[in-house]
Scaffold this motif. Structure first.
Motif, PDB file in Angstrom:
ATOM      1  N   ALA A 122      14.880   3.609  -4.363  1.00  0.00           N
ATOM      2  CA  ALA A 122      14.260   2.920  -3.145  1.00  0.00           C
ATOM      3  C   ALA A 122      12.656   3.206  -3.361  1.00  0.00           C
ATOM      4  N   ILE A 123      12.134   2.033  -3.100  1.00  0.00           N
ATOM      5  CA  ILE A 123      10.681   2.158  -3.039  1.00  0.00           C
ATOM      6  C   ILE A 123      10.203   1.471  -1.710  1.00  0.00           C
ATOM      7  N   ARG A 124       9.232   2.205  -1.384  1.00  0.00           N
ATOM      8  CA  ARG A 124       8.379   2.109  -0.049  1.00  0.00           C
ATOM      9  C   ARG A 124       6.999   1.528  -0.356  1.00  0.00           C
ATOM     10  N   HIS A 125       6.800   0.463   0.385  1.00  0.00           N
ATOM     11  CA  HIS A 125       5.006   0.257   0.296  1.00  0.00           C
ATOM     12  C   HIS A 125       4.647  -0.351   1.609  1.00  0.00           C
ATOM     13  N   ALA A 126       5.286   0.050   2.585  1.00  0.00           N
ATOM     14  CA  ALA A 126       4.832  -0.448   3.666  1.00  0.00           C
ATOM     15  C   ALA A 126       5.284   0.528   4.861  1.00  0.00           C
ATOM     16  N   ASP A 127       5.108   0.384   6.273  1.00  0.00           N
ATOM     17  CA  ASP A 127       5.593   1.412   7.284  1.00  0.00           C
ATOM     18  C   ASP A 127       6.938   0.898   7.841  1.00  0.00           C
ATOM     19  N   ASP A 128       7.098  -0.532   7.729  1.00  0.00           N
ATOM     20  CA  ASP A 128       8.324  -0.863   8.513  1.00  0.00           C
ATOM     21  C   ASP A 128       9.738  -1.423   7.700  1.00  0.00           C
ATOM     22  N   HIS A 129       9.256  -1.210   6.346  1.00  0.00           N
ATOM     23  CA  HIS A 129      10.691  -1.506   5.468  1.00  0.00           C
ATOM     24  C   HIS A 129      10.463  -0.884   4.097  1.00  0.00           C
ATOM     25  N   THR A 180       0.766  -1.198   0.211  1.00  0.00           N
ATOM     26  CA  THR A 180       0.157   0.113  -0.082  1.00  0.00           C
ATOM     27  C   THR A 180       0.935   1.177  -0.013  1.00  0.00           C
ATOM     28  N   GLY A 181       0.218   2.171  -0.689  1.00  0.00           N
ATOM     29  CA  GLY A 181       0.985   3.476  -0.444  1.00  0.00           C
ATOM     30  C   GLY A 181       2.576   3.625  -1.361  1.00  0.00           C
ATOM     31  N   GLN A 182       2.369   2.862  -2.204  1.00  0.00           N
ATOM     32  CA  GLN A 182       3.720   2.630  -3.258  1.00  0.00           C
ATOM     33  C   GLN A 182       4.220   3.783  -3.679  1.00  0.00           C
ATOM     34  N   ARG A 183       5.554   4.203  -3.517  1.00  0.00           N
ATOM     35  CA  ARG A 183       6.194   5.381  -3.832  1.00  0.00           C
ATOM     36  C   ARG A 183       7.722   4.937  -3.667  1.00  0.00           C
ATOM     37  N   VAL A 184       8.344   6.131  -4.726  1.00  0.00           N
ATOM     38  CA  VAL A 184      10.038   6.204  -4.729  1.00  0.00           C
ATOM     39  C   VAL A 184      10.414   7.283  -3.520  1.00  0.00           C
ATOM     40  N   VAL A 185      11.234   6.947  -2.534  1.00  0.00           N
ATOM     41  CA  VAL A 185      11.631   7.662  -1.523  1.00  0.00           C
ATOM     42  C   VAL A 185      13.005   8.054  -1.848  1.00  0.00           C
ATOM     43  N   ALA A 186      13.854   7.658  -2.359  1.00  0.00           N
ATOM     44  CA  ALA A 186      14.983   7.955  -3.065  1.00  0.00           C
ATOM     45  C   ALA A 186      15.411   7.553  -4.376  1.00  0.00           C
ATOM     46  N   SER A 187      16.499   8.091  -4.706  1.00  0.00           N
ATOM     47  CA  SER A 187      16.887   7.623  -6.128  1.00  0.00           C
ATOM     48  C   SER A 187      18.383   8.115  -6.333  1.00  0.00           C
ATOM     49  N   TRP A 188      18.982   7.619  -7.548  1.00  0.00           N
ATOM     50  CA  TRP A 188      20.533   8.049  -7.781  1.00  0.00           C
ATOM     51  C   TRP A 188      20.896   9.437  -8.147  1.00  0.00           C
ATOM     52  N   ASP A 189      19.718  10.134  -8.563  1.00  0.00           N
ATOM     53  CA  ASP A 189      19.946  11.459  -8.772  1.00  0.00           C
ATOM     54  C   ASP A 189      19.340  12.442  -7.733  1.00  0.00           C
ATOM     55  N   GLY A 190      19.157  11.846  -6.487  1.00  0.00           N
ATOM     56  CA  GLY A 190      18.825  13.019  -5.513  1.00  0.00           C
ATOM     57  C   GLY A 190      17.358  13.808  -5.633  1.00  0.00           C
ATOM     58  N   PRO A 196      13.987  11.917  -5.997  1.00  0.00           N
ATOM     59  CA  PRO A 196      12.885  10.876  -6.085  1.00  0.00           C
ATOM     60  C   PRO A 196      11.588  11.364  -6.677  1.00  0.00           C
ATOM     61  N   GLU A 197      11.287  13.037  -6.509  1.00  0.00           N
ATOM     62  CA  GLU A 197       9.976  13.167  -6.828  1.00  0.00           C
ATOM     63  C   GLU A 197       9.722  13.360  -8.449  1.00  0.00           C
ATOM     64  N   THR A 198      10.667  13.356  -9.097  1.00  0.00           N
ATOM     65  CA  THR A 198      10.651  13.270 -10.640  1.00  0.00           C
ATOM     66  C   THR A 198      10.294  11.895 -11.060  1.00  0.00           C
ATOM     67  N   HIS A 199      10.543  10.766 -10.120  1.00  0.00           N
ATOM     68  CA  HIS A 199      10.223   9.606 -10.620  1.00  0.00           C
ATOM     69  C   HIS A 199       9.213   8.971 -10.018  1.00  0.00           C
ATOM     70  N   GLN A 200       8.210   9.779  -9.349  1.00  0.00           N
ATOM     71  CA  GLN A 200       7.022   9.168  -8.765  1.00  0.00           C
ATOM     72  C   GLN A 200       6.116   8.734  -9.832  1.00  0.00           C
ATOM     73  N   LEU A 201       5.284   7.491  -9.748  1.00  0.00           N
ATOM     74  CA  LEU A 201       4.562   7.026 -10.920  1.00  0.00           C
ATOM     75  C   LEU A 201       3.147   7.383 -10.759  1.00  0.00           C
ATOM     76  N   ALA A 202       2.367   7.680 -11.869  1.00  0.00           N
ATOM     77  CA  ALA A 202       0.992   8.057 -11.668  1.00  0.00           C
ATOM     78  C   ALA A 202       0.161   6.796 -11.501  1.00  0.00           C
ATOM     79  N   GLN A 203      -0.703   6.555 -10.697  1.00  0.00           N
ATOM     80  CA  GLN A 203      -1.432   5.416 -10.308  1.00  0.00           C
ATOM     81  C   GLN A 203      -2.883   5.309 -11.351  1.00  0.00           C
ATOM     82  N   ALA A 204      -3.036   4.436 -12.102  1.00  0.00           N
ATOM     83  CA  ALA A 204      -4.334   4.383 -12.960  1.00  0.00           C
ATOM     84  C   ALA A 204      -5.413   4.079 -11.879  1.00  0.00           C
TER      85      ALA A 204
END
Length: 525
Positions: free
Chosen positions: A134-141, A28-38, A40-48
């Motif tokens: 780095a992709i996050r889809h849960a609170d603990d990992h 749930t809440g899948q999102r990119v929280v970090a990336s190689w170019d610093g 991550p907001e530019t790599h967020q994906l739109a959800q259908a």
């Protein structure tokens, strides 16, 4: 914080899984929280509307350097029987304890950046680092996906000791963020079942994977034998498929493998566990556990003198199936209880060095032997499976496979375990003797828990305490068996020596307190 690292080939499949709903809709809440170019907001994906994500843009960005350098991102086809080489896709999951506070995206990003800097995959400030997200889809990992190809030079990256560096990253994050402390990498842990192995066990309606069951069966065979030939025979009697590997005869002019050549290794397989091609899934001893490789088994068998032969009645050449006399069975049980009490007293006296590690490791053999002889009474497998799995973790020596020294108490404990295993069973009416053995073992394991606390090996101490609890539960169940088993030597007895009083599996006593207490009651044997 725990890190788990794997390698593969298909970055698209990995990202699609991480951004997808998961196998059980747990993402749930899948999102990119970090990336190689610093950014991550530019790599967020739109959800259908159906909840899915189009990951093609993100995958193209991560794999751009690999595509430009001509590095393949598809698993190569190899000949049957050959191993697929490691792929350029690096995946690491970082998971916190359920009791830890929930970290923010920014905190996770700092942990991931530290991880990639320590492993050399993407050093801080290095424009030639690999691409990653780095992709996050849960609170603990959080999950890290990287393609191990440098952005500018196009060279492949091969992280050196990335498992160790990941452990260092986790410990640094625990100290900085106030998370639950975990032990350092000791390079002695046994390989756990993969997700594919666990899913196969579920499909086969098995309560554990083949890897876990085979590891336990090999430990049993190792305590029932003292040489490679007897070891192979013991595995066969346990219903395990075994494939010995023999060396070459040096005197032969041509390198021909002969059956009379020395055995140099082995592999085992569980009946019914086959690959897609219908072949058995083999595990070498080393892949089950470091101390189960044949060279280490030979060292274990040489660590103590052989016990006295078990007097038995039976046809010649059938000693393994021969009936053990009641006198010898009673002597073996009494010897095992006495030896465990002596080892317990030795640890209680404050022994904490290499000699104590030897006692702890030999206790694993004793548990295997007790599991063998109480198999009829221990119907819930609390000794063999529950207590055994935890004690296996508690007996390891960090940074080593086997202890560097075997004290007299450790040698006696191992020798007694071999003698007990040779009796094969406590008998049909052996509930009392079975409970005596398990209680004596529980007292020894409680001291091992205290030892690990004194040595600041808290994870091993917790494992030993869990093993102690399982053993006491097993002893209670064995002694409570119906009286229909009948009278006999196996009836539960009530003397102090036969039912040792164990300290609760709680916080350890300090070595000084142990010594003071021991001066009052005597220093054991």
């Amino acid at each position: 914080m725990i890190a788990k690292i794997s390698r593969g080939w298909r970055v698209e499949g990995l990202v699609r899984y991480l951004m997808g709903p998961g196998r059980f809709n747990e993402h749930t809440g899948q999102r990119v929280v970090a990336s190689w170019d610093g950014a991550p907001e530019t790599h967020q994906l739109a959800q259908a509307a159906d909840g899915s994500f189009d990951v093609r843009y993100l995958v193209d960005g991560i794999s751009a350097a690999a595509v430009a350098a001509g590095v393949g991102l598809r698993e190569p086809v190899v000949e049957q029987g050959k191993r697929v080489p490691q792929g350029p896709v690096w995946h690491c999951s970082l998971r916190n304890s359920p009791e830890d506070p929930v970290l923010t995206d920014e905190q996770w990003a700092r942990v991931v950046e530290d991880l990639l800097d320590r492993t050399g995959i993407a050093r801080r400030g290095d424009p030639d680092g690999c691409r990653w997200v780095a992709i996050r889809h849960a609170d603990d990992h959080v999950h890290v996906a990287a393609v191990l190809v440098r952005q500018e030079s196009g060279k492949r990256v091969h992280p050196y000791r990335d498992f160790v560096r990941a452990r260092e990253t986790c410990q640094a994050a625990e100290a900085e963020l106030g998370l639950a402390a975990t032990a350092g990498a000791d390079r002695s842990s046994a390989t756990g079942p993969s997700q594919a192995e666990q899913e196969k066990a579920t499909r086969r309606e098995m309560n554990e994977s083949s890897r876990e069951r085979l590891r336990r069966m090999v430990r049993v065979a190792a305590v029932q034998a003292r040489d490679p030939e007897a070891f192979v025979a013991a595995l066969g009697e346990l219903g395990v498929l075994v494939r010995p590997r023999y060396g070459l005869q040096e005197q032969d002019p041509e390198p021909v493998v002969e059956q009379h050549a020395p055995m140099v290794g082995y592999s085992v397989a569980a009946p019914g566990d086959v690959s897609r091609a219908g072949q058995p899934v083999w595990f070498s001893g080393r892949t089950l556990a470091g101390d189960l490789s044949l060279p280490n088994l030979l060292l274990r068998w040489d660590s103590a003198p052989a016990p006295e032969p078990v007097p038995a009645s039976g046809a010649a050449g059938e000693t393994r199936r021969a009936t053990v006399s009641p006198v010898e069975r009673a002597a073996a049980i009494d010897d095992a209880v006495s030896t465990m009490e002596h080892a317990t007293a030795t640890l209680a006296a404050g022994e904490t060095g290499a000699s104590a590690d030897g006692i702890a490791h030999a206790a694993g053999d004793m548990l295997a032997a007790v599991g063998v002889v109480t198999g009829r009474q221990d119907q819930g497998e609390r000794v063999r499976r529950d207590a055994g799995n935890d004690l296996d973790r508690a007996t390891r020596v960090p940074g080593k496979v086997l202890p560097s020294r075997w004290s007299p108490a450790a040698k006696a404990l191992r020798q007694s375990a071999w003698r007990l295993a040779a009796t094969r069973t406590v008998g049909r009416h052996g509930a009392g003797d079975g409970a005596r053995l398990v209680l004596a073992l529980a007292a020894l394991v409680a001291e091992i828990a205290a030892l690990r606390e004194t040595q600041a090996r808290r994870a091993q101490a917790q494992a030993a305490r869990r093993s102690c609890i399982a053993l006491r539960s097993s002893a209670q169940a064995i002694s409570a068996r119906p009286a229909s088993n009948g009278p006999g030597r196996g009836r539960m007895k009530t003397t102090r020596r036969q039912q040792p009083q164990q300290p609760p599996p709680g916080p350890a006593r300090a070595p000084q307190a142990r010594r003071q207490e021991n001066q009052t009651r005597g220093r054991g044997r």
